[in-house]
Design a protein around this motif. Structure first.
Motif, PDB file in Angstrom:
ATOM      1  N   SER A  24       0.839  -1.187   0.000  1.00  0.00           N
ATOM      2  CA  SER A  24       0.000   0.000   0.000  1.00  0.00           C
ATOM      3  C   SER A  24       0.878   1.242   0.000  1.00  0.00           C
ATOM      4  CB  SER A  24      -0.914   0.002   1.232  1.00  0.00           C
ATOM      5  OG  SER A  24      -0.138   0.133   2.415  1.00  0.00           O
ATOM      6  N   LEU A  25       0.234   2.388  -0.225  1.00  0.00           N
ATOM      7  CA  LEU A  25       0.959   3.656  -0.240  1.00  0.00           C
ATOM      8  C   LEU A  25       1.613   3.921   1.105  1.00  0.00           C
ATOM      9  CD1 LEU A  25       1.699   6.419  -1.493  1.00  0.00           C
ATOM     10  CD2 LEU A  25      -0.528   7.249  -0.703  1.00  0.00           C
ATOM     11  N   TRP A  26       0.891   3.597   2.206  1.00  0.00           N
ATOM     12  CA  TRP A  26       1.421   3.887   3.538  1.00  0.00           C
ATOM     13  C   TRP A  26       2.588   2.971   3.877  1.00  0.00           C
ATOM     14  CZ3 TRP A  26      -0.374   8.331   5.081  1.00  0.00           C
ATOM     15  CH2 TRP A  26      -1.638   8.742   4.659  1.00  0.00           C
ATOM     16  N   ALA A  27       2.478   1.683   3.543  1.00  0.00           N
ATOM     17  CA  ALA A  27       3.590   0.761   3.811  1.00  0.00           C
ATOM     18  C   ALA A  27       4.805   1.124   2.971  1.00  0.00           C
ATOM     19  CB  ALA A  27       3.148  -0.678   3.525  1.00  0.00           C
ATOM     20  N   ASP A  28       4.551   1.486   1.726  1.00  0.00           N
ATOM     21  CA  ASP A  28       5.650   1.891   0.852  1.00  0.00           C
ATOM     22  C   ASP A  28       6.284   3.188   1.354  1.00  0.00           C
ATOM     23  OD1 ASP A  28       7.127   1.002  -1.264  1.00  0.00           O
ATOM     24  OD2 ASP A  28       6.032   2.155  -2.762  1.00  0.00           O
ATOM     25  N   GLY A  29       5.439   4.102   1.829  1.00  0.00           N
ATOM     26  CA  GLY A  29       5.956   5.358   2.355  1.00  0.00           C
ATOM     27  C   GLY A  29       6.791   5.166   3.608  1.00  0.00           C
ATOM     28  N   TRP A  30       6.387   4.231   4.475  1.00  0.00           N
ATOM     29  CA  TRP A  30       7.162   3.967   5.693  1.00  0.00           C
ATOM     30  C   TRP A  30       8.536   3.395   5.356  1.00  0.00           C
ATOM     31  CZ3 TRP A  30       8.339   5.068  10.335  1.00  0.00           C
ATOM     32  CH2 TRP A  30       8.989   4.165  11.170  1.00  0.00           C
TER      33      TRP A  30
END
Length: 307
Positions: A24-30
């Motif tokens: 997801s965008l959030w996991a990738d962003g982290w």
């Protein structure tokens, strides 16, 4: 999560090969955020000061209001940093280290509450302006321009100076003035997202405007909102310190970093530097932490920078 996808083989029929789904965008962003050393350093600074504010009674031996007359047989007023008082004492014999730690509570409390108020107002007005357009958009855009036309500090100062000083007044004064930047960001995002196929499909299926905005559009604009809110918290902390420095912020004897700097600056020329330097250093570290973290979040959550 793993799913099985069929792979055709002429010799042994159909086999199933496991393939991982995209993050997801959030996991990738982290993951990208963890690679940014400056952003992680900012997160470390913010975390340390937040934990210090939460557990202040456990890491400070004194009360922020406790006044000492003697320490180790010496006058405790404006005593320099020592083993008993790590950051020294002020003119009233109060431990500056304790007041700096408790002052972090007030600064973070004002920053969090004001940011929450500004985010709620900015997201709602920005989403309405971007989704409906027309006269509604014109009115909200005009209101945003009015907010930007006035100097931010003077606008808040006028509200705080007119009303009786209190933490609640500061929450709402800063929050009501700080929403315009978030509203402008949300409005621009909504204008680009409302033309997407999934939004048009939701409207075609008969979904109400409220559901379309809050269920389909807003979840896709929260990344820039989080970035803007994080970057804005550093500015709010500086604003609170400035108001306290001018005497319109948190009132004594509450520990406020800005008020401590104001009271200690008159003793700088006499060599009593610790009363102003340590609160100023705390402000610098907390603002630096939020700015580095906000810059890192902006880079991590921007899909254009994924590569």
């Amino acid at each position: 999560m793993e799913i099985e996808r069929p792979v055709i083989s002429h010799e042994k029929g159909i086999k199933f090969k496991k393939k991982k789904e995209g993050r997801s965008l959030w996991a990738d962003g982290w993951i990208r955020l963890k690679r940014n050393k400056l952003a992680m350093f900012g997160l470390f600074l913010v975390t340390v000061l937040v934990l210090a504010a939460i557990f202040a009674p456990l890491i400070t031996p004194y009360s922020p209001y406790e006044q000492f007359i003697w320490t180790k047989g010496k006058d405790a007023q404006l005593a320099p940093p020592s083993r008993e008082h790590w950051f020294g004492t002020d003119i009233y014999g109060r431990d500056i280290y304790t007041r700096v730690v408790y002052g972090a509570r007030i600064s973070l409390q004002i920053a969090l509450a004001s940011t929450l108020i500004s985010v709620v107002i900015g997201v709602i007005l920005g989403a309405i302006a971007g989704y409906y357009g027309g006269k509604v958009d014109d009115f909200i855009s005009w209101l945003i321009n009015v907010i930007f036309a006035f100097p931010f500090l003077f606008f808040v100062l006028a509200i705080v100076a007119y009303l009786p000083p209190s933490l609640t007044i500061m929450y709402f004064a800063i929050g009501f003035v700080n929403w315009a930047e978030i509203a402008r960001v949300v409005r621009g995002q909504v204008l680009s997202i409302k033309t997407k196929e999934f939004v048009e499909a939701a409207v075609a299926l008969g979904a109400r405007d409220f559901r379309v905005i809050f269920r389909h559009i807003l979840p896709n604009v929260m990344a820039p909102v989080i970035v803007q809110a994080t970057l804005g918290m550093g500015s709010i902390i500086m604003l609170e310190a400035g108001l306290s420095f001018l005497g319109f912020g948190v009132q004594p004897p509450e520990p406020s970093w800005g008020y401590m700097i104001d009271q200690g600056r008159q003793y700088l020329m006499t060599g009593k530097w610790w009363w102003s330097v340590f609160p100023g250093f705390a402000i610098m570290m907390l603002v630096l932490g939020f700015n580095l973290l906000g810059d890192g979040l902006r880079d991590a959550l921007d899909p254009r920078l994924k590569q």
